[in-house]
Design an enzyme around this catalytic site. Sequence first.
Site, short mmCIF file in Angstrom:
data_model
loop_
_atom_site.label_atom_id
_atom_site.label_comp_id
_atom_site.label_asym_id
_atom_site.label_seq_id
_atom_site.Cartn_x
_atom_site.Cartn_y
_atom_site.Cartn_z
N GLY A 37 -4.32 -4.49 5.83
CA GLY A 37 -3.30 -4.24 6.85
C GLY A 37 -3.59 -2.96 7.61
CE LYS A 80 -7.62 -2.66 6.44
NZ LYS A 80 -7.73 -1.18 6.58
CE LYS A 93 -4.03 3.67 2.10
NZ LYS A 93 -5.24 3.06 2.67
CG ASP A 141 -7.87 2.16 0.52
OD1 ASP A 141 -7.34 1.58 1.48
OD2 ASP A 141 -9.02 2.65 0.57
CG ASP A 198 -10.64 -1.16 4.71
OD1 ASP A 198 -9.51 -0.68 4.49
OD2 ASP A 198 -10.98 -1.57 5.82
CE LYS A 228 -4.74 -0.07 0.25
NZ LYS A 228 -5.41 -0.91 1.29
CD GLU A 243 -8.82 -1.05 0.44
OE1 GLU A 243 -7.84 -1.20 -0.33
OE2 GLU A 243 -8.72 -1.17 1.66
CB SER A 298 -0.88 0.00 1.25
OG SER A 298 -1.70 1.16 1.27
C1 LIG Z 1 -2.13 -0.53 4.59
C2 LIG Z 1 -3.34 0.35 4.52
O1 LIG Z 1 -3.53 1.05 3.58
N1 LIG Z 1 -4.16 0.29 5.58
C3 LIG Z 1 -5.43 0.96 5.78
C4 LIG Z 1 -5.26 2.44 6.00
C5 LIG Z 1 -4.41 2.82 7.15
C6 LIG Z 1 -3.52 3.83 6.96
C7 LIG Z 1 -2.73 4.27 7.97
C8 LIG Z 1 -2.80 3.71 9.24
C9 LIG Z 1 -1.99 4.13 10.29
C10 LIG Z 1 -2.07 3.55 11.51
C11 LIG Z 1 -2.95 2.49 11.71
C12 LIG Z 1 -3.75 2.05 10.68
C13 LIG Z 1 -3.68 2.65 9.43
C14 LIG Z 1 -4.50 2.22 8.39
C15 LIG Z 1 -6.41 0.70 4.63
O2 LIG Z 1 -6.33 -0.31 3.95
O3 LIG Z 1 -7.34 1.50 4.48
MG LIG Z 2 -8.49 0.45 3.00
#
Ligand SMILES: CC(=O)N[C@@H](Cc1ccc2ccccc2c1)C(=O)O
Ligand SMILES: [Mg+2]
Length: 369
Positions: free
Chosen positions: A291, A263, A163, A189, A239, A161, A214, A135
């Site tokens: 994640g 998750k 953002k 995402d 998500d 992926k 996403e 990501s």
């Molecule tokens: C890997 C990924 O994109 N994770 C989340 C977004 C995200 C982004 C930043 C974070 C910081 C601290 C704890 C959780 C977090 C989750 C998601 O899928 O939407």
């Molecule tokens: Mg997400």
Amino acid sequence: MKITGIELRRIAMPLVTPFRTSFGTETARDVLLVRVATPDAEGWGECVAMSEPLYSPEYVDGAADVLRRFLIPALAETTDRSPYAVNRAMEPIKGHRMAKAALETAVLDARLRANGESFASFLGATRDRVPCGVSIGIADSIPHLLEVVQGYVDEGYVRVKLKIEPGWDVEPVAAVRERFGDDLMLQVDANAAYTLADARHLARLDAFDLLLIEQPLAEDDLVQHAELARRITTPVCLDESIVSASHAAAAISLGACSVINIKPGRVGGYLEARRIHDLCRAHGIAVWCGGMLETGLGRAANVALAALPGFTLPGDTSASRRYFATDVTEPFVLGDDGCLAVPTGPGLGVEPVPEILKEVTVSTEWIPF
Ligand SMILES: CC(=O)N[C@@H](Cc1ccc2ccccc2c1)C(=O)O
Ligand SMILES: [Mg+2]
């Protein structure tokens, strides 16, 4: 299995690079770990909540509070330590799924370590390696983004992926597609940054053959996601919206998504995560493991979950070095095949390295049973 006590431990883990999403920029993880002590083994659970309630309503201080005042006392009143019983003991308390997931996982880890069974075996994993995606945050320029993508592609990640948010979506996707070609598995995402009024704009992403988009809309917008799914060809993945198997069932029935990012922390634990996996498999809905920038402890359990048969898309189970220069466990290292090996040891199959854990620990709190 007799529990002698539970430790709440806060650790501070700097991120190797700031991670920018549509809801903010993170530079460090403030993580709550739950350790369940028993005469035969100790179990670890990691709460995935962020410091602030920006991804979802939970935040780490709130999770510690609800564990201390409600969830751990509820557990202390029961004697059955099966994960199903732990789940039931916490049921009267509404919400707080990330806090519940951490406690359920720690009790399960202690039980599995004592029984000599791995998470992968308990969950029903069918593979011993899982292909991993990465990501990538919102960058300050397109050239910088392309450098970052190149770095991860060189490391062997099988899926990228990106953002996105309004103002940073079509151009970066077009640039990555242009530079890396049509074969790169690519998805985006939005972390709920758009509204249905953006449907026409989001349809412009259809030209780039993305695996999925996403969480384009707000987490409680199932009906609007269903309408958006009718107006774009890119598969919609949810998500934040999917916090339980019943939410997944509602989303599937409404046609709100055709892919789900599972998750365990968001849905209240690995048992519910497996229920969602089973439900999606029955409906022909692909799932992948998301994640939350977990340490190696949460990462170990996620990699085991990602080895279940319905996880047919690469997840965000990236290597430790994607987020941390030094992980609290032995690092998860990406293989040349772009996969992480599923831990085979009892329970999570990993444990904190004592001197590293000591170094990153901010506070500990012991709750005797
Ligand atoms: C890997 C990924 O994109 N994770 C989340 C977004 C995200 C982004 C930043 C974070 C910081 C601290 C704890 C959780 C977090 C989750 C998601 O899928 O939407
Ligand atoms: Mg997400």
